[in-house]
Design a protein around this motif. Structure first.
Motif, PDB file in Angstrom:
ATOM      1  N   ALA A  21      51.198  46.739  37.490  1.00  0.00           N
ATOM      2  CA  ALA A  21      51.209  48.006  36.756  1.00  0.00           C
ATOM      3  C   ALA A  21      51.840  47.830  35.374  1.00  0.00           C
ATOM      4  CB  ALA A  21      51.951  49.069  37.558  1.00  0.00           C
ATOM      5  N   CYS A  22      52.968  47.148  35.311  1.00  0.00           N
ATOM      6  CA  CYS A  22      53.633  46.927  34.018  1.00  0.00           C
ATOM      7  C   CYS A  22      52.751  46.118  33.077  1.00  0.00           C
ATOM      8  CB  CYS A  22      54.975  46.234  34.221  1.00  0.00           C
ATOM      9  SG  CYS A  22      56.218  47.300  34.970  1.00  0.00           S
ATOM     10  N   ALA A  23      52.098  45.094  33.604  1.00  0.00           N
ATOM     11  CA  ALA A  23      51.223  44.260  32.777  1.00  0.00           C
ATOM     12  C   ALA A  23      50.039  45.057  32.249  1.00  0.00           C
ATOM     13  CB  ALA A  23      50.740  43.054  33.580  1.00  0.00           C
ATOM     14  N   GLU A  24      49.417  45.845  33.122  1.00  0.00           N
ATOM     15  CA  GLU A  24      48.250  46.616  32.703  1.00  0.00           C
ATOM     16  C   GLU A  24      48.631  47.718  31.723  1.00  0.00           C
ATOM     17  OE1 GLU A  24      46.332  47.867  36.331  1.00  0.00           O
ATOM     18  OE2 GLU A  24      45.469  45.874  36.658  1.00  0.00           O
ATOM     19  N   LEU A  25      49.744  48.388  31.952  1.00  0.00           N
ATOM     20  CA  LEU A  25      50.152  49.481  31.074  1.00  0.00           C
ATOM     21  C   LEU A  25      50.627  48.998  29.707  1.00  0.00           C
ATOM     22  CD1 LEU A  25      51.981  51.705  33.687  1.00  0.00           C
ATOM     23  CD2 LEU A  25      49.846  52.252  32.494  1.00  0.00           C
ATOM     24  N   ASN A  26      51.042  47.740  29.622  1.00  0.00           N
ATOM     25  CA  ASN A  26      51.547  47.200  28.357  1.00  0.00           C
ATOM     26  C   ASN A  26      50.574  46.239  27.693  1.00  0.00           C
ATOM     27  OD1 ASN A  26      54.387  48.249  27.977  1.00  0.00           O
ATOM     28  ND2 ASN A  26      54.401  47.639  30.121  1.00  0.00           N
ATOM     29  N   ASP A  27      49.353  46.171  28.202  1.00  0.00           N
ATOM     30  CA  ASP A  27      48.286  45.366  27.602  1.00  0.00           C
ATOM     31  C   ASP A  27      48.698  43.917  27.340  1.00  0.00           C
ATOM     32  OD1 ASP A  27      46.442  47.517  27.551  1.00  0.00           O
ATOM     33  OD2 ASP A  27      47.393  48.279  25.734  1.00  0.00           O
ATOM     34  N   GLY A  36      48.048  32.022  43.239  1.00  0.00           N
ATOM     35  CA  GLY A  36      46.715  32.111  42.645  1.00  0.00           C
ATOM     36  C   GLY A  36      45.871  33.251  43.174  1.00  0.00           C
ATOM     37  N   ALA A  37      46.145  33.678  44.394  1.00  0.00           N
ATOM     38  CA  ALA A  37      45.360  34.762  44.984  1.00  0.00           C
ATOM     39  C   ALA A  37      45.854  36.140  44.550  1.00  0.00           C
ATOM     40  CB  ALA A  37      45.401  34.662  46.504  1.00  0.00           C
ATOM     41  N   ALA A  38      47.043  36.179  44.002  1.00  0.00           N
ATOM     42  CA  ALA A  38      47.607  37.469  43.594  1.00  0.00           C
ATOM     43  C   ALA A  38      46.895  38.010  42.359  1.00  0.00           C
ATOM     44  CB  ALA A  38      49.090  37.314  43.304  1.00  0.00           C
ATOM     45  N   PHE A  39      46.903  39.288  42.222  1.00  0.00           N
ATOM     46  CA  PHE A  39      46.404  39.982  41.035  1.00  0.00           C
ATOM     47  C   PHE A  39      44.912  39.758  40.794  1.00  0.00           C
ATOM     48  CE2 PHE A  39      50.809  38.511  40.327  1.00  0.00           C
ATOM     49  CZ  PHE A  39      51.444  39.737  40.450  1.00  0.00           C
ATOM     50  N   ARG A  40      44.182  39.470  41.839  1.00  0.00           N
ATOM     51  CA  ARG A  40      42.743  39.210  41.714  1.00  0.00           C
ATOM     52  C   ARG A  40      41.976  40.388  41.125  1.00  0.00           C
ATOM     53  NH1 ARG A  40      40.537  35.934  46.765  1.00  0.00           N
ATOM     54  NH2 ARG A  40      42.758  35.745  46.979  1.00  0.00           N
ATOM     55  N   ARG A  41      42.392  41.590  41.486  1.00  0.00           N
ATOM     56  CA  ARG A  41      41.666  42.766  41.019  1.00  0.00           C
ATOM     57  C   ARG A  41      42.334  43.422  39.803  1.00  0.00           C
ATOM     58  NH1 ARG A  41      40.810  42.352  46.455  1.00  0.00           N
ATOM     59  NH2 ARG A  41      42.663  43.418  47.163  1.00  0.00           N
ATOM     60  N   SER A  42      43.306  42.758  39.238  1.00  0.00           N
ATOM     61  CA  SER A  42      43.993  43.284  38.059  1.00  0.00           C
ATOM     62  C   SER A  42      43.141  43.096  36.811  1.00  0.00           C
ATOM     63  CB  SER A  42      45.327  42.556  37.864  1.00  0.00           C
ATOM     64  OG  SER A  42      45.940  42.952  36.665  1.00  0.00           O
ATOM     65  N   ARG A  43      43.315  43.980  35.850  1.00  0.00           N
ATOM     66  CA  ARG A  43      42.636  43.811  34.547  1.00  0.00           C
ATOM     67  C   ARG A  43      43.270  42.677  33.758  1.00  0.00           C
ATOM     68  NH1 ARG A  43      43.791  49.476  33.956  1.00  0.00           N
ATOM     69  NH2 ARG A  43      45.169  48.823  32.268  1.00  0.00           N
ATOM     70  N   VAL A  44      44.504  42.311  34.120  1.00  0.00           N
ATOM     71  CA  VAL A  44      45.230  41.244  33.434  1.00  0.00           C
ATOM     72  C   VAL A  44      44.991  39.933  34.178  1.00  0.00           C
ATOM     73  CG1 VAL A  44      47.487  40.439  32.699  1.00  0.00           C
ATOM     74  CG2 VAL A  44      46.985  42.875  32.651  1.00  0.00           C
ATOM     75  N   ARG A  45      44.660  38.919  33.451  1.00  0.00           N
ATOM     76  CA  ARG A  45      44.362  37.604  34.037  1.00  0.00           C
ATOM     77  C   ARG A  45      45.636  36.947  34.561  1.00  0.00           C
ATOM     78  NH1 ARG A  45      41.872  32.556  30.651  1.00  0.00           N
ATOM     79  NH2 ARG A  45      41.949  31.061  32.338  1.00  0.00           N
TER      80      ARG A  45
END
Length: 57
Positions: A21-27, A36-45
């Motif tokens: 959430a912090c990564a996505e909200l702060n671009d 490596g499997a974490a954050f698969r569906r995140s907009r942030v790589r």
């Protein structure tokens, strides 16, 4: 706002949801992780330290 987004995320644990959430909200450009499997569906790589150094080094 980020607490709600983290609680509603599909990450496997609350801390992962907060990071996402912090990564996505702060671009931010990357999430640096050993999971490596974490954050698969995140907009942030999500990248490993090695991948990050190859990209930015």
């Amino acid at each position: 706002m980020f607490r709600r987004q983290s609680a509603e995320s599909d990450e496997s644990d609350f801390e992962g949801g907060l990071i996402r959430a912090c990564a996505e909200l702060n671009d931010v450009s990357f999430i640096l992780t050993r999971d490596g499997a974490a954050f698969r569906r995140s907009r942030v790589r999500a990248v490993s330290a090695k991948e990050y150094l190859e990209i930015c080094g």
